[in-house]
Enzyme design. Sequence first.
Site, PDB file in Angstrom:
ATOM      1  N   SER A   3      -2.987  -3.384  -7.432  1.00 57.40           N
ATOM      2  CA  SER A   3      -3.142  -2.102  -6.750  1.00 57.40           C
ATOM      3  C   SER A   3      -3.570  -2.344  -5.319  1.00 57.40           C
ATOM      4  O   SER A   3      -4.694  -2.796  -5.063  1.00 57.40           O
ATOM      5  CB  SER A   3      -4.178  -1.219  -7.452  1.00 57.40           C
ATOM      6  OG  SER A   3      -4.474  -0.081  -6.653  1.00 57.40           O
ATOM      7  N   ASP A  35       6.411   2.899  -5.437  1.00 63.61           N
ATOM      8  CA  ASP A  35       6.666   4.219  -4.857  1.00 63.61           C
ATOM      9  C   ASP A  35       8.140   4.599  -4.852  1.00 63.61           C
ATOM     10  O   ASP A  35       8.477   5.770  -4.626  1.00 63.61           O
ATOM     11  CB  ASP A  35       6.136   4.285  -3.420  1.00 63.61           C
ATOM     12  CG  ASP A  35       4.630   4.455  -3.360  1.00 63.61           C
ATOM     13  OD1 ASP A  35       4.043   4.892  -4.372  1.00 63.61           O
ATOM     14  OD2 ASP A  35       4.037   4.145  -2.313  1.00 63.61           O
ATOM     15  N   ARG A  75       5.172  11.053 -12.912  1.00 62.44           N
ATOM     16  CA  ARG A  75       6.526  10.814 -12.409  1.00 62.44           C
ATOM     17  C   ARG A  75       7.498  10.403 -13.508  1.00 62.44           C
ATOM     18  O   ARG A  75       8.701  10.644 -13.393  1.00 62.44           O
ATOM     19  CB  ARG A  75       6.487   9.770 -11.281  1.00 62.44           C
ATOM     20  CG  ARG A  75       5.901  10.343  -9.997  1.00 62.44           C
ATOM     21  CD  ARG A  75       5.889   9.354  -8.847  1.00 62.44           C
ATOM     22  NE  ARG A  75       5.434  10.045  -7.631  1.00 62.44           N
ATOM     23  CZ  ARG A  75       5.074   9.435  -6.517  1.00 62.44           C
ATOM     24  NH1 ARG A  75       5.113   8.109  -6.444  1.00 62.44           N
ATOM     25  NH2 ARG A  75       4.683  10.133  -5.463  1.00 62.44           N
ATOM     26  N   ARG A 117       8.117  12.648  -3.652  1.00 58.98           N
ATOM     27  CA  ARG A 117       9.128  11.637  -3.977  1.00 58.98           C
ATOM     28  C   ARG A 117      10.088  12.123  -5.064  1.00 58.98           C
ATOM     29  O   ARG A 117      11.272  11.759  -5.058  1.00 58.98           O
ATOM     30  CB  ARG A 117       8.457  10.320  -4.357  1.00 58.98           C
ATOM     31  CG  ARG A 117       7.590   9.774  -3.230  1.00 58.98           C
ATOM     32  CD  ARG A 117       7.310   8.300  -3.340  1.00 58.98           C
ATOM     33  NE  ARG A 117       6.266   7.904  -2.403  1.00 58.98           N
ATOM     34  CZ  ARG A 117       6.450   7.658  -1.112  1.00 58.98           C
ATOM     35  NH1 ARG A 117       7.653   7.788  -0.584  1.00 58.98           N
ATOM     36  NH2 ARG A 117       5.436   7.296  -0.344  1.00 58.98           N
TER      37      ARG A 117
END
Length: 438
Positions: free
Chosen positions: A167, A315, A346, A387
Amino acid sequence: MGYQTIPSQGLSGEICVPGDKSISHRAVLLAAIAEGQTQVDGFLMGADNLAMVSALQQMGASIQVIEDENILVVEGVGMTGLQAPPEALDCGNSGTAIRLLSGLLAGQPFNTVLTGDSSLQRRPMKRIIDPLTLMGAKIDSTGNVPPLKIYGNPRLTGIHYQLPMASAQVKSCLLLAGLYARGKTCITEPAPSRDHTERLLKHFHYTLQKDKQSICVSGGGKLKANDISIPGDISSAAFFIVAATITPGSAIRLCRVGVNPTRLGVINLLKMMGADIEVTHYTEKNEEPTADITVRHARLKGIDIPPDQVPLTIDEFPVLLIAAAVAQGKTVLRDVAELRVKETDRIAAMVDGLQKLGIAAESLPDGVIIQGGTLEGGEVNSYDDHRIAMAFAVAGTLAKGPVRIRNCDNVKTSFPNFVELANEVGMNVKGVRGRGGF
């Protein structure tokens, strides 16, 4: 606001995407605590980055924003020059801002509250609270989510910390705290994550030690002002790379894109799938490599995504899944449970949207399986995730009918001129206002 995208006859032309969001966050933060004046060229004037600017200004940093030229002029206050803000610092929708600021503020001689919008107030913060606490920080929160009350402690102690997962945000948070700690702070990560913080510390003349898996800083040093030019954001470029790849008749060039090796997962994976991508005109400035990227249409095949590419692509997975949706065969993505705690879940959002557009997509606890097929027209929900919204705008370039995407306002957090650039290269995207984001 919503988007509507109609099928494209092919993308063409040359565009430059806005400055890198991750580098913009870090550049203004480090410039604010450096000694002297720093000019930041190519700063991303998105809502997330401007939230960082506002937070630093509220703590006494002098930052001149020249918005129409994407320039900041920062008069650094030095390592000990920040002041207690008059009120809570609002990080908006930005997980990066709140985590970086937490590291910076843990070692200050004053207390601070960090908060954000409803989405940010659901994001997990235990991953930074625990190691900062080991350094001597005191942070109050309810349920380990924002708001965070940080009780500043100018006597932090350096630690050696093994990240449980790769991370960049957690690593950067701890490195920033380490600048204010006694002794050495060393971070070991299980796999490489983006290293913009390390490169920028070097750019601002701060000594650090780095080997293959660990990075160490010692507290008590100084940052020296140094002008910086920010390259284009590869996460923003990825939408056009995928759109040109999947749309017959396409050939585009993206200029001056950051090609840091820790960010190239999307290009690596698309090439594994058969994409025609050429990276040329390499240069390096401010410790960051930059290049032009030329993309032509190609037929793709599904793949099993290698685990070592996951941290390098985290991402870009929403738009990469659009490529998988039109590839021949099956694509399997695992080890991405992190995608469930982004601006939205997501994995769930992409599976829901792809199914609505006629694609066989299966949600896994830590990933997704997609069987390539034909995209139909239809209506999907971005769930207020920038996104997700842009990924489904890309899907519309190849769908058999118009694709409508609800709730796209948050695109302004990372790519304020997305629609303008999309239409410039032939993507046929328009913003529509009304009920439900239309």
